[in-house]
Design a protein around this motif. Structure first.
Motif, PDB file in Angstrom:
ATOM      1  N   ARG A   1      33.100  67.573  71.127  1.00 57.60           N
ATOM      2  CA  ARG A   1      32.090  66.780  71.844  1.00 57.60           C
ATOM      3  C   ARG A   1      30.735  67.463  71.761  1.00 57.60           C
ATOM      4  O   ARG A   1      30.636  68.678  71.778  1.00 57.60           O
ATOM      5  CB  ARG A   1      32.490  66.619  73.316  1.00 57.60           C
ATOM      6  N   LEU A   2      29.683  66.659  71.659  1.00 61.15           N
ATOM      7  CA  LEU A   2      28.326  67.188  71.665  1.00 61.15           C
ATOM      8  C   LEU A   2      27.910  67.420  73.108  1.00 61.15           C
ATOM      9  O   LEU A   2      28.106  66.561  73.958  1.00 61.15           O
ATOM     10  CB  LEU A   2      27.358  66.219  70.982  1.00 61.15           C
ATOM     11  N   GLY A   3      27.308  68.580  73.371  1.00 62.85           N
ATOM     12  CA  GLY A   3      26.978  68.980  74.734  1.00 62.85           C
ATOM     13  C   GLY A   3      26.147  67.969  75.500  1.00 62.85           C
ATOM     14  O   GLY A   3      26.509  67.544  76.589  1.00 62.85           O
ATOM     15  N   ALA A   4      25.018  67.553  74.962  1.00 61.21           N
ATOM     16  CA  ALA A   4      24.130  66.631  75.665  1.00 61.21           C
ATOM     17  C   ALA A   4      24.616  65.188  75.575  1.00 61.21           C
ATOM     18  O   ALA A   4      24.133  64.332  76.317  1.00 61.21           O
ATOM     19  CB  ALA A   4      22.719  66.736  75.100  1.00 61.21           C
ATOM     20  N   HIS A   5      25.550  64.907  74.667  1.00 62.46           N
ATOM     21  CA  HIS A   5      26.080  63.551  74.484  1.00 62.46           C
ATOM     22  C   HIS A   5      27.603  63.600  74.422  1.00 62.46           C
ATOM     23  O   HIS A   5      28.191  63.496  73.341  1.00 62.46           O
ATOM     24  CB  HIS A   5      25.516  62.930  73.205  1.00 62.46           C
ATOM     25  N   PRO A   6      28.278  63.744  75.553  1.00 63.72           N
ATOM     26  CA  PRO A   6      29.738  63.863  75.536  1.00 63.72           C
ATOM     27  C   PRO A   6      30.446  62.602  75.044  1.00 63.72           C
ATOM     28  O   PRO A   6      31.629  62.644  74.730  1.00 63.72           O
ATOM     29  CB  PRO A   6      30.094  64.178  76.989  1.00 63.72           C
TER      30      PRO A   6
END
Length: 106
Positions: A36-41
């Motif tokens: 998962r991308l940190g700022a865009h879960p």
């Protein structure tokens, strides 16, 4: 008793439809297999797409640089592109070996 079986089938169908998929390739994976991308879960990437994205990011960062590591990565990238152009990755015996090797290359 028949209604209970229908409810179970519906519940199983709903969970199959909501299985998470890779944001890049669209294939379905278990949630634990996605990064998962940190700022865009809401964005999840499978391991293969995450490796590809890492290579693209590194290639962008390498532009204009001439260190030995950059020259090596460019050579490997050129060889990778040539393999894809001739279709060697799809050959029955060579393809699986190239795929396994590719996982360990920068």
């Amino acid at each position: 008793m028949g209604d209970h079986c229908v409810v179970m089938d519906t519940a199983q169908g709903a969970s199959a439809q909501t299985q998470p998929s890779c944001w890049c390739c669209g294939n379905a994976f278990d949630d634990t297999d996605l990064t998962r991308l940190g700022a865009h879960p809401e964005v999840g990437l499978c391991a293969g797409c995450a490796r590809w994205l890492n290579r693209r990011a590194r290639s962008t960062a390498d532009q204009g640089r001439r260190s030995p590591a950059v020259v090596l990565r460019r050579g490997i990238g050129a060889a990778r592109e040539r393999v894809m152009t001739v279709g060697a990755h799809a050959w029955p015996l060579v393809g699986p070996l190239l795929t396994r090797l590719d996982r360990h290359l920068p």
